[in-house]
Write a protein that holds these residues in place. Structure first.
Motif, short mmCIF file in Angstrom:
data_model
loop_
_atom_site.label_atom_id
_atom_site.label_comp_id
_atom_site.label_asym_id
_atom_site.label_seq_id
_atom_site.Cartn_x
_atom_site.Cartn_y
_atom_site.Cartn_z
N GLN A 254 84.44 26.92 56.03
CA GLN A 254 84.45 27.61 54.73
C GLN A 254 85.84 28.10 54.37
OE1 GLN A 254 81.08 30.24 55.87
NE2 GLN A 254 80.38 29.98 53.77
N VAL A 255 86.62 28.48 55.38
CA VAL A 255 87.99 28.92 55.12
C VAL A 255 88.85 27.74 54.65
CG1 VAL A 255 90.10 29.82 56.20
CG2 VAL A 255 87.89 30.87 56.71
N ILE A 256 88.63 26.58 55.27
CA ILE A 256 89.47 25.41 54.99
C ILE A 256 89.16 24.81 53.61
CG2 ILE A 256 90.05 23.06 55.73
CD1 ILE A 256 89.09 23.96 58.57
N LEU A 257 87.87 24.74 53.27
CA LEU A 257 87.43 23.98 52.08
C LEU A 257 88.22 24.31 50.81
CD1 LEU A 257 85.40 22.01 50.74
CD2 LEU A 257 83.85 23.95 50.50
N PRO A 258 88.30 25.58 50.40
CA PRO A 258 89.03 25.84 49.14
C PRO A 258 90.53 25.58 49.25
CG PRO A 258 88.35 27.91 50.18
CD PRO A 258 87.71 26.80 50.97
N VAL A 259 91.06 25.63 50.46
CA VAL A 259 92.50 25.38 50.64
C VAL A 259 92.80 23.91 50.39
CG1 VAL A 259 94.41 25.43 52.30
CG2 VAL A 259 92.76 27.31 52.23
N ILE A 260 91.96 23.04 50.95
CA ILE A 260 92.17 21.61 50.72
C ILE A 260 91.94 21.29 49.25
CG2 ILE A 260 91.26 19.30 51.21
CD1 ILE A 260 90.76 20.19 54.06
N THR A 261 90.91 21.89 48.67
CA THR A 261 90.63 21.65 47.24
C THR A 261 91.85 22.03 46.40
OG1 THR A 261 88.28 22.05 47.57
CG2 THR A 261 89.11 22.27 45.32
N GLU A 262 92.46 23.18 46.71
CA GLU A 262 93.62 23.62 45.95
C GLU A 262 94.81 22.67 46.14
OE1 GLU A 262 94.75 27.72 46.61
OE2 GLU A 262 96.73 27.39 45.75
N ALA A 263 95.02 22.24 47.38
CA ALA A 263 96.15 21.32 47.63
C ALA A 263 95.96 20.00 46.90
CB ALA A 263 96.29 21.09 49.14
N VAL A 264 94.73 19.51 46.90
CA VAL A 264 94.43 18.24 46.22
C VAL A 264 94.61 18.39 44.71
CG1 VAL A 264 92.51 16.69 45.64
CG2 VAL A 264 92.91 17.33 48.03
N GLU A 265 94.11 19.49 44.17
CA GLU A 265 94.22 19.70 42.71
C GLU A 265 95.69 19.88 42.31
OE1 GLU A 265 91.56 22.92 41.89
OE2 GLU A 265 89.78 21.61 41.91
N ARG A 266 96.44 20.62 43.10
CA ARG A 266 97.86 20.80 42.78
C ARG A 266 98.61 19.48 42.80
NH1 ARG A 266 100.66 26.19 45.14
NH2 ARG A 266 99.26 27.70 44.18
N ALA A 267 98.19 18.58 43.68
CA ALA A 267 98.85 17.28 43.76
C ALA A 267 98.43 16.38 42.60
CB ALA A 267 98.52 16.61 45.09
N GLY A 268 97.37 16.76 41.91
CA GLY A 268 96.89 15.93 40.81
C GLY A 268 96.25 14.63 41.28
N ILE A 269 95.62 14.69 42.44
CA ILE A 269 94.96 13.49 42.96
C ILE A 269 93.48 13.80 43.18
CG2 ILE A 269 97.04 12.63 44.11
CD1 ILE A 269 95.89 13.73 46.76
N GLU A 270 92.74 12.78 43.59
CA GLU A 270 91.37 12.96 44.03
C GLU A 270 91.35 12.87 45.55
OE1 GLU A 270 88.88 13.46 41.94
OE2 GLU A 270 90.09 13.16 40.11
N ARG A 271 90.32 13.47 46.16
CA ARG A 271 90.21 13.34 47.61
C ARG A 271 90.17 11.86 48.02
NH1 ARG A 271 88.20 18.68 47.81
NH2 ARG A 271 88.13 19.62 49.91
N SER A 272 89.58 11.04 47.17
CA SER A 272 89.45 9.61 47.51
C SER A 272 90.79 8.89 47.51
CB SER A 272 88.48 8.93 46.54
OG SER A 272 88.92 9.15 45.21
N ASP A 273 91.83 9.52 46.94
CA ASP A 273 93.17 8.91 46.97
C ASP A 273 93.82 9.03 48.35
OD1 ASP A 273 93.17 8.19 44.27
OD2 ASP A 273 93.87 10.19 43.67
#
Lengths: 146, 351, 180
Positions: free
Chosen positions: B24-43
């Motif tokens: 639960q601690v990790i999930l929003p951090v990865i989401t934020e990093a992915v969104e800041r990069a302007g990519i999708e997790r699938s990228d």
């Protein structure tokens, strides 16, 4: 909102470690109240012994005896020992270069207080009464002359 | 070598005694990093994580942590039982293969569930050190004493580092310990293991961080100021303290040389100096002059999530380029007792 | 830790070490809510707002969509379901072992859930009559004896076991995707 709850548990892991001839030889020596060290091809004496020369990476298998007394090369004072520390009263961690060795051993020093400890002071091994072939066969170090 | 840049960094901030699961601690951090990069997790073509299950006492916690990544359908991933900086290193190596362009490195640590003074003993050799339960603070104190005895630092120098870290951390919303303090304040703190005082020792922090790496031109498409990895290397000293010269860090020096630290001036260095005196050892080993700003984030003395602190240093070095307008910065990570292993990452912006 | 070697004479070749580490885990808010419902005799799950899959016990997120879930996504789960897989355990009498007789643990697909709950005790059934598709229902512990699993891994002690309902078995299509 209910109060915080907490689950406590203890994880226990039992290891049976093989020692090999160098570490096993060192521990056999401690059990018999002798301190052994490894000697590299260049003649550097390492105590406690390593199975390799940290300078070259070459294997080392020659064991030689060093003294059971030596000189403190660094120390740190523990005013409040942790429950698993070697001594249950205030003590010093020390790096001790034993007579005849070129490297230092980490262990505990039973000293009266931080004012009784200094780099360069002479200390000697205090043997554990029951020795089974572990690093704790050295119960601790004590100031020489006490 | 393929050009690889950091394009995005996110961190949880300093959590104190969290009641959340590590995932639960990790999930929003990865989401934020992915969104800041302007990519999708699938990228993301490759994922590498860093953590240690001993911290939370949960066997295979690192597998559960993958649920925060989105690992179904199955993804290409790896794990290191190391600080996330080494996960970033592996991700960088993976991108050198040339077949994937985007990688995620993340790490996490819930230190508050156990006693670090006991858990970290398990990183020591099991024959000579572990049976003594020589904790990490005690071993660090031996190194601090060696430095003082050699005339390379004074207790006042340590207090100065501690005070400067806390003052710098006032501008860091993710810091745990900060304040308008002086070296005299730090010198008056109680001794923990002398010569180290309370201010010389890091806080216990829970947290996570994530970094997105992108290779080649795609990095420029995604990020206005990508931070190019100009050099990244890690080296290790012998484990046993007694065979080392504790007043210097040979491994940090060699890693810095291999990473090209001295090729051009470094403006800002984020160092994983977990104890005050380590900053003094590292400055010398890395060849950083007095003009180099060290740890504007406050560094590990202000916030020290185990397994994450090093990755945060690289992330902060990225932020200095991305947001701070710097051109050339350095991130450093360490592992093992008394700076045994050191990783150096040199970053450069385009401008 | 108690270092100990195996021989009192001859060369020292091995060392035994017992490493003990203490942990204190604050109860996860999601696990706490789940445990409170169990104490009231209710099984709950979280429905992912993105893909609609229902997780029991709830994790606080959907690992497939990587979106958080909370109390607003809570759904009721039946205290009945089908056996998707099982095993019979023969307890070895090591120190601390409390089991004496062979017993069965099963993975169960509860009605309303999209994933199984594992390691559930089967009761009131002969071990050689257990099969995939067997329909079972919960045997609840008395109120006041329903301790949650604070770490969020299982159902705690709220349900002492699962017994056959006597209804016809579920068809294979009902559990084909859930056998592992």
């Amino acid at each position: 909102m209910p109060p915080d709850t907490e689950t406590t548990f203890t994880m226990e892991l039992m290891y049976r470690r093989s020692l090999g001839p160098v570490v096993g030889g060192f521990f056999t020596g401690l059990r018999d109240q002798r301190v052994l060290a490894s000697r590299t091809a260049e003649g550097r004496v390492i105590c406690p012994p390593l199975e390799y020369d940290p300078e070259t990476g070459d294997g080392v298998d020659e064991l030689v005896e060093v003294g059971a007394a030596g000189e403190v090369t660094a120390w740190a004072w523990v005013a409040e020992p942790r429950r698993k520390h070697p001594l249950d009263r205030p003590f010093a961690w020390v790096l001790v270069r034993l007579d005849g060795a070129d490297t230092a051993m980490v262990h505990a020093l039973d000293a009266e207080g931080p004012d009784a400890v200094r780099t360069g002071m002479r200390v000697r091994v205090r043997w554990a009464e029951e020795r089974t072939g572990t690093i704790t066969d050295i119960a601790c170090f004590e100031p020489e002359g006490t | 070598m393929r050009d690889v840049a950091i394009v995005s960094f996110a961190q949880s901030g300093s959590l104190v005694g969290t009641d959340l699961s590590e995932t639960q601690v990790i999930l929003p951090v990865i989401t934020e990093a992915v969104e800041r990069a302007g990519i999708e997790r699938s990228d993301i073509g490759f994922t590498c994580s860093g953590s240690a299950d001993y911290l939370s006492g949960t066997p295979f916690a690192f597998v559960a942590n993958l649920e925060a990544v989105g690992a179904w359908p199955p993804i290409s991933e790896s794990h290191v039982d190391m600080d996330g900086a080494w996960a970033l290193y592996e991700a960088w190596v993976r991108l050198q293969h040339g077949d994937v362009d985007v990688a995620l490195a993340f790490s996490s640590g819930i230190s508050s569930r156990s006693d670090l003074g006991e858990v970290l003993c398990l990183q020591n050799d099991p024959y000579y050190l572990l049976p003594l339960w020589a904790d990490h603070v005690s071993l660090a104190a031996l190194q601090a004493r060696a430095l003082i005895d050699a005339g390379l630092a004074t207790e006042a120098d340590l207090a100065e580092v501690a005070a400067r870290s806390r003052r710098a951390a006032r501008d860091n919303p993710h810091a745990q310990v900060s304040g308008d303090v002086t070296a005299a304040d730090m010198a008056a703190k109680p001794e923990v293991v002398a010569p180290l005082r309370a201010g010389d020792v890091p806080p216990v922090t829970d947290g996570a961080a994530a970094v997105i790496l992108v290779a080649g031109d795609r990095a420029r498409d995604l990020c206005e100021n990508p931070a190019w990895i100009r050099g990244i290397e890690h080296r290790s000293d012998p484990h046993y303290l007694g065979v080392r010269d504790l007043t210097r860090s040979t491994s940090a020096r060699l890693a810095a040389e291999a990473a090209g630290v001295g090729d051009a001036p470094i403006e800002v260095a984020e160092l994983a100096a977990t104890f005050s005196h380590e900053e003094i050892v590292l400055r010398q080993a890395l060849g950083l002059g007095d003009d180099v700003e060290v740890n504007p984030s406050g560094g590990p003395l202000a916030s020290n999530p185990m397994m994450v602190s090093g990755l945060i240093r690289i992330g902060e070095a990225f932020r200095q380029i991305d947001e701070g307008g710097r051109h050339r910065t350095l991130g450093h990570a360490t592992s093992g007792p008394c700076l045994q292993q050191n990783l150096v990452c040199v970053l450069e912006g385009d401008s | 830790m108690t270092p100990d070697t195996e021989t009192d004479e001859g060369d020292v070749r091995f060392v035994r070490q017992l490493i003990g580490l203490d942990y204190a885990v604050r109860t996860n808010p999601v696990a706490r809510a789940f445990g409170e419902a169990l104490a009231e005799g209710r099984i709950t799950g979280h429905r992912c707002p993105s893909c609609g899959l229902v997780y029991v016990p709830p994790k606080g997120f959907c690992p497939i969509c990587t979106v958080p879930t909370g109390s607003e996504h809570e759904v009721a789960i039946a205290d009945r379901g089908i056996v998707t897989s099982w095993t019979v355990l023969t307890p070895i009498q090591y120190a601390g072992q409390e089991e004496r007789e062979d017993y069965a643990l099963a993975s169960l697909l509860l009605e309303g859930a999209d994933g199984t709950v594992g390691q559930q005790r089967l009761v009131e059934v002969a071990l050689d009559e257990i099969r995939m598709g067997l329909r079972v229902e919960a045997v609840w512990a008395p109120e006041g004896e329903r301790e949650p699993d604070d770490r969020g891994y299982g159902l705690g002690t709220a349900i002492t076991g699962w017994r056959p309902t006597g209804e016809p078995d579920a068809p294979a299509d009902a559990y084909r995707e859930h056998v592992l």
